[in-house]
Design a protein around this motif. Structure first.
Motif, PDB file in Angstrom:
ATOM      1  N   TYR A 174       0.825  -1.211   0.000  1.00  0.00           N
ATOM      2  CA  TYR A 174       0.000   0.000   0.000  1.00  0.00           C
ATOM      3  C   TYR A 174       0.862   1.265   0.000  1.00  0.00           C
ATOM      4  CZ  TYR A 174      -3.345  -3.589   1.156  1.00  0.00           C
ATOM      5  OH  TYR A 174      -4.104  -4.738   1.124  1.00  0.00           O
ATOM      6  N   ASP A 175       2.136   1.084  -0.345  1.00  0.00           N
ATOM      7  CA  ASP A 175       3.067   2.202  -0.481  1.00  0.00           C
ATOM      8  C   ASP A 175       3.192   2.984   0.822  1.00  0.00           C
ATOM      9  OD1 ASP A 175       4.888   3.699  -1.962  1.00  0.00           O
ATOM     10  OD2 ASP A 175       3.398   5.197  -2.526  1.00  0.00           O
ATOM     11  N   ILE A 176       3.253   2.254   1.937  1.00  0.00           N
ATOM     12  CA  ILE A 176       3.391   2.864   3.263  1.00  0.00           C
ATOM     13  C   ILE A 176       4.711   2.406   3.875  1.00  0.00           C
ATOM     14  CG2 ILE A 176       2.421   3.032   5.583  1.00  0.00           C
ATOM     15  CD1 ILE A 176      -0.325   2.468   4.338  1.00  0.00           C
ATOM     16  N   THR A 177       5.431   3.355   4.474  1.00  0.00           N
ATOM     17  CA  THR A 177       6.714   3.087   5.121  1.00  0.00           C
ATOM     18  C   THR A 177       6.592   3.310   6.621  1.00  0.00           C
ATOM     19  OG1 THR A 177       7.976   3.748   3.174  1.00  0.00           O
ATOM     20  CG2 THR A 177       9.119   3.860   5.277  1.00  0.00           C
ATOM     21  N   LEU A 178       7.211   2.440   7.409  1.00  0.00           N
ATOM     22  CA  LEU A 178       7.318   2.696   8.843  1.00  0.00           C
ATOM     23  C   LEU A 178       8.399   3.753   9.056  1.00  0.00           C
ATOM     24  CD1 LEU A 178       7.115  -0.946  10.262  1.00  0.00           C
ATOM     25  CD2 LEU A 178       5.309   0.776  10.181  1.00  0.00           C
ATOM     26  N   LYS A 179       8.065   4.794   9.803  1.00  0.00           N
ATOM     27  CA  LYS A 179       8.945   5.947   9.944  1.00  0.00           C
ATOM     28  C   LYS A 179       9.675   5.953  11.290  1.00  0.00           C
ATOM     29  CE  LYS A 179       7.493   8.058   6.118  1.00  0.00           C
ATOM     30  NZ  LYS A 179       8.395   8.310   4.968  1.00  0.00           N
ATOM     31  N   ALA A 180      10.865   6.509  11.290  1.00  0.00           N
ATOM     32  CA  ALA A 180      11.598   6.719  12.540  1.00  0.00           C
ATOM     33  C   ALA A 180      10.724   7.518  13.505  1.00  0.00           C
ATOM     34  CB  ALA A 180      12.893   7.467  12.261  1.00  0.00           C
ATOM     35  N   GLY A 181      10.702   7.077  14.761  1.00  0.00           N
ATOM     36  CA  GLY A 181       9.887   7.739  15.773  1.00  0.00           C
ATOM     37  C   GLY A 181       8.523   7.108  15.961  1.00  0.00           C
TER      38      GLY A 181
END
Length: 264
Positions: free
Chosen positions: A221-228
C-alpha cells in the motif's frame, strides 16, 4: 498513503463511522457486502485514516493484530493484520479513559517498538528490525470494535482499523540489545486481580517477526514505517473486557508497569 477512489469503499467507511454518531455498534460490513475482500477492507481502513489526517490527526505508528495462532485459527487466517495509530488515540500512562471515548473496549498487554530508522518493505528482515529499533516499552492497547457485539470476520476487523481504539505506553524503555524480548513475561491485572499472563514469544514466536511482517505488508500500500513511530507488536495474552470503574495494570519483567482506569 495510497487510497482507493471507490464509492463502495467510501460507503463502507461511513457505515463504520456511524457507530460513533449513534454510540452503538453497527452491522458487520461482511453482512452488507459478503464479497468484501481483505484488500478492499484495507482500503476502507486507509480511507478512514486519510480522513483522520485531513481533520488534523497525526499518524504515530501502527498496531499489529492476530499474532497468536489461536486468534488466527478463530478467524480462519494464516497471517496477522494491522491498523494505524494516531495522536488522538494515545492516553498517558496511569490516566483515565471516559467511556464516552469507547464503545465496547477490551484491554491487552503488549510490547511496543519505538523506531529510530525507517523500515521500507518489501524485503525487511528481522535483523533490519533489530537495527531500526530504538527502544522497547511496555504498552496497553484498548481494542474496540465498531461492529455490534464483536461479530467480526477478518475483513470486518481490517476495515475497522484492526479494531483499534486507544493505547498507552509506560514502564522503563530498554534497548532491544539489553533484553531477550522473546522471554519477557507479562501479567495483566484487572482491579488488582490477575487476569492472565503472557510472554514475548506469544507474538509469532518473536515480536521482531511481527514488525518485519508489518513492514513488508505495508509495502503493498506504499506505506513506510517511519523513525519515531510506535509499533504495537501484538497481544501477549487474551483481551479482557473493560467496564466503567475498572482499573487495569500490566507488569512486564525488566520493563516495569503500565496502567489505566475507565470512568463513566
Amino acid at each position: 498513503m495510497e487510497t482507493k477512489n471507490d464509492s463502495k469503499i467510501e460507503s463502507h467507511a461511513k457505515h463504520l463511522a456511524s457507530s460513533w454518531r449513534n454510540r452503538e455498534g453497527v452491522q458487520p460490513l461482511t453482512a452488507l457486502d459478503p464479497e468484501l475482500s481483505i484488500d478492499d477492507a484495507y482500503y476502507v481502513q486507509l480511507h478512514t485514516i486519510q480522513e483522520y489526517v485531513e481533520n488534523g490527526q497525526k499518524i504515530t505508528g501502527k498496531k499489529i493484530g492476530l499474532t497468536s495462532k489461536a486468534m488466527q485459527d478463530m478467524l480462519g487466517v494464516g497471517e496477522p493484520d494491522y491498523g494505524h495509530l494516531t495522536d488522538a488515540m494515545e492516553v498517558k500512562n496511569g490516566g483515565e479513559i471516559s467511556f464516552k471515548r469507547v464503545l465496547q473496549p477490551k484491554v491487552e498487554g503488549e510490547l511496543a517498538f519505538i523506531l529510530k530508522e525507517d523500515l521500507v518493505g518489501p524485503n525487511v528482515t528481522s535483523l533490519d528490525v533489530l537495527q531500526a529499533t530504538d527502544v522497547i516499552v511496555p504498552a496497553l492497547e484498548i481494542v474496540d470494535s465498531r461492529v455490534k457485539d464483536w461479530k467480526i470476520t477478518l475483513a470486518d476487523t481490517v476495515a475497522d482499523n484492526a479494531s483499534s481504539g486507544l493505547y498507552l505506553l509506560g514502564g522503563t524503555p530498554k534497548k532491544i540489545t539489553e533484553i531477550d524480548i522473546k522471554q519477557i513475561g507479562m501479567a495483566l491485572y484487572k482491579n488488582n486481580e490477575l487476569q492472565n499472563t503472557g510472554v514475548g514469544a506469544a507474538a509469532l514466536g518473536d515480536p521482531v517477526n511481527c514488525v518485519a511482517w508489518l513492514a513488508n505488508k505495508l509495502a503493498k500500500y506504499d506505506i513506510t514505517l517511519k523513525a519515531g513511530e510506535v509499533i504495537l507488536s501484538g497481544a501477549l495474552s487474551a483481551a479482557v473486557e473493560a467496564k466503567p470503574g475498572d482499573h487495569f495494570r500490566a507488569k512486564f519483567a525488566e520493563l516495569g508497569e503500565v496502567s489505566v482506569s475507565f470512568t463513566e
